[in-house]
Motif scaffolding. Structure first.
Motif, mmCIF file in Angstrom:
data_model
loop_
_atom_site.group_PDB
_atom_site.id
_atom_site.type_symbol
_atom_site.label_atom_id
_atom_site.label_comp_id
_atom_site.label_asym_id
_atom_site.label_seq_id
_atom_site.Cartn_x
_atom_site.Cartn_y
_atom_site.Cartn_z
ATOM 1 N N GLY A 1 18.422 -3.109 -15.835
ATOM 2 C CA GLY A 1 18.950 -3.865 -16.958
ATOM 3 C C GLY A 1 18.436 -3.474 -18.327
ATOM 4 N N LEU A 2 17.715 -2.376 -18.433
ATOM 5 C CA LEU A 2 17.131 -2.014 -19.722
ATOM 6 C C LEU A 2 18.163 -1.563 -20.753
ATOM 7 N N ASP A 3 19.338 -1.173 -20.295
ATOM 8 C CA ASP A 3 20.363 -0.707 -21.226
ATOM 9 C C ASP A 3 21.336 -1.806 -21.622
ATOM 10 N N THR B 1 9.041 -10.692 -11.924
ATOM 11 C CA THR B 1 9.828 -9.466 -11.835
ATOM 12 C C THR B 1 10.955 -9.664 -10.826
ATOM 13 N N PRO B 2 11.974 -8.807 -10.817
ATOM 14 C CA PRO B 2 13.096 -8.963 -9.888
ATOM 15 C C PRO B 2 12.628 -9.164 -8.451
ATOM 16 N N ASN B 3 13.217 -10.153 -7.797
ATOM 17 C CA ASN B 3 12.739 -10.585 -6.484
ATOM 18 C C ASN B 3 13.354 -9.736 -5.371
ATOM 19 N N THR B 4 12.779 -8.572 -5.205
ATOM 20 C CA THR B 4 13.198 -7.650 -4.152
ATOM 21 C C THR B 4 11.984 -6.894 -3.648
ATOM 22 N N LEU C 1 15.004 -7.185 -16.293
ATOM 23 C CA LEU C 1 14.666 -5.799 -16.011
ATOM 24 C C LEU C 1 15.641 -5.171 -15.029
ATOM 25 N N ALA C 2 16.189 -5.999 -14.149
ATOM 26 C CA ALA C 2 17.213 -5.561 -13.194
ATOM 27 C C ALA C 2 17.966 -6.798 -12.745
ATOM 28 N N VAL C 3 19.226 -6.618 -12.389
ATOM 29 C CA VAL C 3 20.060 -7.750 -11.990
ATOM 30 C C VAL C 3 20.801 -7.406 -10.705
ATOM 31 N N ALA D 1 8.108 -0.307 -5.601
ATOM 32 C CA ALA D 1 8.367 1.120 -5.787
ATOM 33 C C ALA D 1 8.705 1.436 -7.236
ATOM 34 N N VAL D 2 9.358 0.503 -7.927
ATOM 35 C CA VAL D 2 9.643 0.688 -9.353
ATOM 36 C C VAL D 2 8.341 0.732 -10.139
#
Length: 422
Positions: free
Chosen positions: A222-224, A375-378, A211-213, A383-384
């Protein structure tokens, strides 16, 4: 885990009622009759009253110098309560938190670092979907507690009528072929809402995307990516084999209630969804089964989002070693097996998957959990989810918008949000 949007365990634990329970009512300052009073926060629906009583009794017999005092907390408002506790001088010794919440608490510097003690907890076999979000900047703050994930809940009678054998569904393409056979007449092959982004995330991970990198010192949506676009294309094929709404998620309306009212062959849900179905339509009792979400190849189950909890210890907790002893026991072999059976959870380690073999729903979850992700670990991922451009993106594609442009727009929003620190 985002417990509101996932609603992960509410239906799964219909038969349990939680009450606050402790071994002593003495409001001391940390000792009781020479024993150390260990204050523990566990969340509503984490354990049943019966399991809690059994664990406390067994733990205190093995560790007579510790007086365990469990307080059951509510998920609503827990973030603010934990944040306040970590900033205080009077925090509990052990706190249960959602697995994807660990990063935001660790960022503040308020959690004890257990990196050097992972081996003592058999960390080599932890579920990746619990262990990875329990880390922050390479250090282990959250200790995996229990897990749950989505499976396919299906109507055995509709599968039989359509001549579909669920045991033969091992790959995504086989799943599509079977669902096409099930989608006939007045039957829906699957009820899949257009905004079930947890299911989409699994397909993205299957394709090798995310989903994000990480990108330099920040993050990039990362969806695109080609991988994520292929995942969305598969989602669109599957979603078309039913009449699920394109502009809402699995909670609006509750998909288990929808399944109870019509001839719907499948939904993607936690096994507890089957309980909701039969509660709303008792005629379906005994007519529901489970199989893991299929993967791209027959040898690997589909990737799933791992929901669940980790246990953390505040830096300011007064009884650090006793807190570690509590965690070691509750997350160890003996009590993990008992917890899994009592609550239909997936144990925290892959080596304990056999503990739930007698529970069809939990056993199916355990198969998928071996390919579990988070999910991305941040700390900014919350907020997303609050804005959730993934849902809007999915609806846009399902209603005819160009996937590439819609994905680029959603990825840009994710990038901005993750790098804003908001």
């Amino acid at each position: 885990m985002n417990h509101r949007s996932f609603a992960l365990l509410g239906a799964l634990l219909l038969s349990t009622g939680l009450v606050a329970c402790s071994s002593s009512d003495d409001p001391s300052d940390g000792t009781a009759g020479g024993r150390t009073a260990l204050d523990v926060w566990l969340m509503r629906d984490s354990v049943s009253a019966a399991f809690q009583e059994e664990f406390e009794k067994g733990f205190e017999q093995d560790h007579p110098g510790i007086d365990v005092r469990v307080q059951i907390q509510e998920w609503d408002g827990i973030g603010e309560k934990v944040t306040a506790a970590l900033a205080s001088n009077d925090a509990p010794d052990v706190i249960e938190v959602g697995n994807t919440q660990v990063a935001q608490y660790a960022q503040s510097g308020g959690l004890t670092d257990f990196t050097g003690r992972v081996d003592e907890l058999d960390g080599a076999h932890w579920l990746k979907g619990l262990a990875e979000p329990g880390m922050y900047e390479g250090k282990q703050y959250g200790i995996p507690y229990y897990a749950a994930n989505r499976v396919v809940v299906y109507r055995t009678d509709l599968f039989r009528e359509a001549g579909v054998d669920p045991a033969g569904i091992k790959t995504r393409e086989q799943w599509i072929a079977a669902t096409e056979k099930l989608d006939r007449g007045g039957d829906q092959g699957i009820y899949l809402p257009g905004q079930n982004w947890y299911a989409l995330a699994g397909f993205v991970w299957d394709e090798g995307g995310d989903l994000a990198v990480r990108s330099g010192d920040g993050w990039k949506g990362g969806l695109d990516s080609p991988e994520a676009l292929r995942a969305m294309a598969f989602y669109r094929r599957l979603q078309a084999l039913g009449k699920g709404p394109k502009d809402s998620d699995e909670a609006q309306p509750p998909q288990a209630e929808v399944m109870a009212k019509g001839r719907i062959a499948q939904i993607i849900a936690t096994p507890g969804g089957a309980n909701v179905v039969t509660q709303n339509n008792p005629e379906l009792k005994g007519k529901l089964g489970f199989f893991p979400i299929p993967g791209k190849t027959a040898g690997t189950p589909g990737a799933v989002f791992t929901g669940g909890s980790d246990l953390v210890v505040p830096v300011v907790a007064a009884h650090q070693e006793e807190a570690f002893t509590f965690i070691r026991e509750l997350t160890g072999d003996t009590w993990q097996k008992r917890l899994a059976l009592a609550m239909s959870y997936v144990p925290n380690r892959t080596t304990l998957a056999g503990a739930v073999a007698s529970d069809p729903g939990a056993a199916t979850m355990a198969v998928g959990a071996a390919n579990g992700h988070a999910t991305p670990n941040t700390p900014q991922w919350a907020a997303v989810e609050a804005r959730n451009p993934i849902k809007d993106y999915m609806t846009a594609v399902l209603t005819g918008r160009d996937p590439r442009s819609a994905a680029a727009e959603a990825s840009k929003t994710i990038t901005t949000t993750l790098n804003s620190g908001s």
